[in-house]
Motif scaffolding. Structure first.
Motif, PDB file in Angstrom:
ATOM      1  N   GLY A   1     -37.382 128.882 -13.671  1.00 44.34           N
ATOM      2  CA  GLY A   1     -37.787 129.859 -14.673  1.00 44.34           C
ATOM      3  C   GLY A   1     -37.281 131.255 -14.359  1.00 44.34           C
ATOM      4  O   GLY A   1     -36.914 132.021 -15.265  1.00 44.34           O
ATOM      5  N   LEU A   2     -37.240 131.606 -13.064  1.00 39.38           N
ATOM      6  CA  LEU A   2     -36.706 132.907 -12.672  1.00 39.38           C
ATOM      7  C   LEU A   2     -35.197 132.959 -12.872  1.00 39.38           C
ATOM      8  O   LEU A   2     -34.656 133.963 -13.368  1.00 39.38           O
ATOM      9  N   GLN A   3     -34.507 131.885 -12.520  1.00 41.57           N
ATOM     10  CA  GLN A   3     -33.065 131.854 -12.722  1.00 41.57           C
ATOM     11  C   GLN A   3     -32.704 131.926 -14.203  1.00 41.57           C
ATOM     12  O   GLN A   3     -31.734 132.594 -14.586  1.00 41.57           O
ATOM     13  N   GLN A   4     -33.484 131.271 -15.038  1.00 41.93           N
ATOM     14  CA  GLN A   4     -33.231 131.313 -16.479  1.00 41.93           C
ATOM     15  C   GLN A   4     -33.402 132.717 -17.040  1.00 41.93           C
ATOM     16  O   GLN A   4     -32.806 133.062 -18.058  1.00 41.93           O
ATOM     17  N   ARG A   5     -34.215 133.529 -16.370  1.00 40.39           N
ATOM     18  CA  ARG A   5     -34.404 134.918 -16.798  1.00 40.39           C
ATOM     19  C   ARG A   5     -33.363 135.853 -16.197  1.00 40.39           C
ATOM     20  O   ARG A   5     -33.419 137.062 -16.404  1.00 40.39           O
ATOM     21  N   GLY A   6     -32.443 135.299 -15.419  1.00 40.04           N
ATOM     22  CA  GLY A   6     -31.341 136.097 -14.896  1.00 40.04           C
ATOM     23  C   GLY A   6     -31.510 136.596 -13.483  1.00 40.04           C
ATOM     24  O   GLY A   6     -30.712 137.422 -13.012  1.00 40.04           O
ATOM     25  N   HIS A   7     -32.501 136.113 -12.754  1.00 39.37           N
ATOM     26  CA  HIS A   7     -32.712 136.558 -11.376  1.00 39.37           C
ATOM     27  C   HIS A   7     -31.793 135.805 -10.415  1.00 39.37           C
ATOM     28  O   HIS A   7     -31.623 134.584 -10.535  1.00 39.37           O
ATOM     29  N   THR A   8     -31.218 136.529  -9.480  1.00 37.24           N
ATOM     30  CA  THR A   8     -30.444 135.935  -8.399  1.00 37.24           C
ATOM     31  C   THR A   8     -31.375 135.719  -7.215  1.00 37.24           C
ATOM     32  O   THR A   8     -31.963 136.675  -6.690  1.00 37.24           O
ATOM     33  N   LEU A   9     -31.519 134.464  -6.793  1.00 35.69           N
ATOM     34  CA  LEU A   9     -32.511 134.113  -5.786  1.00 35.69           C
ATOM     35  C   LEU A   9     -31.854 133.803  -4.445  1.00 35.69           C
ATOM     36  O   LEU A   9     -30.801 133.166  -4.391  1.00 35.69           O
ATOM     37  N   THR A  10     -32.496 134.268  -3.367  1.00 34.24           N
ATOM     38  CA  THR A  10     -32.095 133.907  -2.013  1.00 34.24           C
ATOM     39  C   THR A  10     -33.348 133.527  -1.236  1.00 34.24           C
ATOM     40  O   THR A  10     -34.454 133.975  -1.553  1.00 34.24           O
ATOM     41  N   LEU A  11     -33.174 132.694  -0.232  1.00 34.32           N
ATOM     42  CA  LEU A  11     -34.313 132.235   0.557  1.00 34.32           C
ATOM     43  C   LEU A  11     -34.770 133.329   1.515  1.00 34.32           C
ATOM     44  O   LEU A  11     -33.963 133.926   2.228  1.00 34.32           O
ATOM     45  N   ALA A  12     -36.071 133.593   1.526  1.00 34.05           N
ATOM     46  CA  ALA A  12     -36.646 134.558   2.460  1.00 34.05           C
ATOM     47  C   ALA A  12     -36.702 133.944   3.851  1.00 34.05           C
ATOM     48  O   ALA A  12     -37.356 132.923   4.059  1.00 34.05           O
TER      49      ALA A  12
END
Length: 528
Positions: free
Chosen positions: A483-494
């Motif tokens: 859902g975050l990626q679909q909103r355009g967020h670039t995710l990395t593992l903490a």
């Protein structure tokens, strides 16, 4: 309610008192003080002193301290700012002519005057009840006789070995045999034990004047520092009136600037405009709104926040609900902000603890060296590791948080305390350097909007927007990540996980204290 089919912790319940710290030795120390007739302030001082020994990379007497305190569990909250100032000889232009654009965390210029000991002494003088020397005795015992290194401490210590090797004295003390201690190893700090013993006997004077201060100044000057004995002897922490903002019937209290507590209040003011409970605690929308509120609040911090005397925008403006509404209007619930600049955010470590006693005195304490092992500079004669808080200063002459003589830098560590209907209800804090406002907003919305108990609220997976990318913990559900990626967020593992916190909630109707401690650290909550 906790699902007992999965690993986890239950919240701890107490009737006569409750403590929550990031290390079991400190929690045990605090509980023993309460059982022996001490009040919440006594227990907190004994616990934080213990933490300065057994979590040496996280905190120390060479660092700073902030306190929020609600005497008798009432709605009148007092604050104590124990953060240090730059030396009187600090000079921005001198550093700029050396080609510096920032102050490195391992530089002697990153060392501001340690404020913790003065803060402990002033807190004890006004609100403590037991003999000060008795409160420091457990910490002195651990430093002299040794303490077993716990798992999270060992993990972090190992990762900081390279930094410690840059300072001969630090390497000798903290890399015995040339390596960081392993989990379960015994470690001693005899020089620190001697220093704490002198402080126990003579109070703050032993630290800020005389041989201990002379040794600390000599250590810093030998590395090019501009510190002087007068910088130490003239230091005083400051009693302050907390700032606060209302959130769904609660008053959320924070230390005013130079502290970054206002950032959490701005985040909560933005989030108050959404009915978060409708979305679910791990839903993509709730998480997205938190990320965007954080980006707006941190942008404010980076542009405006400084010591109160240097602040160029009014606190009333920053805490205004109208301004929060203006910021909220910029958020698109279905799309991340485009072209987000790098906010320059990082995570670092500290210790946080909270204590409530039988009289409902509620204390919220945070103590820090800033980065792991602070500056990495150890005064061998005293056992004092110096903090790196001066690395927060800007070397931009136009910025309100610019380096200047006797000035306090913008500070990340922030204790929290929430009251409702004129009574203290929640002592809480979430450590983690720049992450802390995110952690405060996450924990409070978990407790208030989602009615979680303190342990569940701390257990909940976390995210942190560093700017145009978002760090996420691996425990977040796949649905949330998608859902975050679909909103355009670039995710990395903490890596490692985000922060660590403690929380105690007062339930007056049932006469019970409910406490939780973050599983991301070694600590625990205890009650009796």
């Amino acid at each position: 309610m906790r699902d007992f089919d999965f690993p986890g912790r239950s919240a701890v319940h107490g009737i006569n008192g409750a403590v929550a710290t990031s290390h079991p030795y400190a929690s045990q120390t605090a509980l023993e003080v309460l059982r022996n007739g001490g009040n919440a302030v006594d227990a907190a001082i004994a616990a934080v002193a213990t933490l300065c020994v057994v979590e040496p990379h996280m905190t120390g007497i060479g660092g700073d301290c902030f306190v929020l305190y609600a005497p008798g569990g009432g709605g009148e909250v007092v604050g104590l700012n124990g953060s240090g100032r730059a030396p009187a000889a600090a000079d921005l232009e001198t550093l700029r002519t050396q080609g510096l654009e920032a102050i490195d965390q391992t530089s002697p210029h990153a060392v501001t005057i340690p404020g913790a000991i003065d803060a402990w002494c002033r807190l004890h003088e006004r609100h403590g009840s037991m003999d000060f020397a008795e409160l420091l005795a457990p910490a002195i015992g651990y430093a002299r006789d040794g303490y077993a290194v716990h798992a999270r401490v060992a993990n972090d210590w190992h990762s900081l070995a390279g930094k410690l090797r840059n300072n001969e004295a630090a390497a000798a003390q903290f890399l015995p045999g040339g390596a960081a201690p392993r989990e379960g190893d015994l470690h001693r700090q005899p020089a620190l034990a001697d220093t704490l013993t002198q402080i126990a006997r003579q109070g703050r004077k032993a630290f800020y004047e005389g041989p201990i201060a002379e040794a600390m100044v000599a250590s810093l000057k030998a590395l090019g520092g501009v510190h002087a004995l007068e910088d130490f002897s003239s230091f005083e922490s400051e009693w302050v009136t907390p700032i606060s903002s209302a959130y769904r019937g609660y008053d959320i209290h924070q230390i005013p600037p130079n502290n970054q507590g206002v950032v959490a209040l701005v985040m909560l003011n933005i989030l108050e405009g959404y009915d978060l409970a409708k979305f679910g605690p791990l839903s993509p929308l709730r998480t997205h709104l938190e990320i965007e509120a954080g980006r707006l609040a941190y942008d404010m911090r980076n542009r405006h926040l400084a010591d109160l005397e240097a602040l160029e925008v009014s606190l009333d403006r920053l805490l205004s609900k109208d301004w929060a509404a203006e910021l909220r209007a910029k958020i698109d619930p279905e799309c991340a902000f485009p072209d987000i600049p790098d906010l320059g955010l990082t995570t670092s470590d500290t210790v946080y603890l909270t204590v409530v006693d039988r009289d409902l005195n509620t204390v919220s304490v945070i103590n820090s060296l800033f980065h792991g092992f602070g500056s990495g500079i150890l005064s061998a004669e005293t056992g004092v590791v110096f903090q790196s808080r001066g690395a927060s200063f800007r070397l931009d002459p136009a910025h309100p948080n610019r380096l200047a003589p006797n000035k306090r830098p913008m500070h990340t560590i922030m204790p929290g305390l929430a009251t409702r209907n004129g009574q203290a209800e929640i002592g809480y804090g979430v450590m983690g350097g720049d992450y802390q406002p995110f952690g405060h907003a996450r924990l409070l919305t978990n407790l208030i909007d989602y009615e979680m108990d303190p342990q569940a609220g701390l257990d909940c997976p976390r995210v942190f927007a560093l700017g145009n990318r978002v760090e996420v913990e691996k425990s977040l559900p796949t649905e949330t990540l998608l859902g975050l990626q679909q909103r355009g967020h670039t995710l990395t593992l903490a890596t490692p996980s985000l922060g660590g916190g403690q929380c105690i909630r007062i339930d007056r109707k049932r006469g019970v204290l409910t406490a939780g401690s973050d599983p991301r650290k070694d600590g625990c909550a205890l009650g009796y």
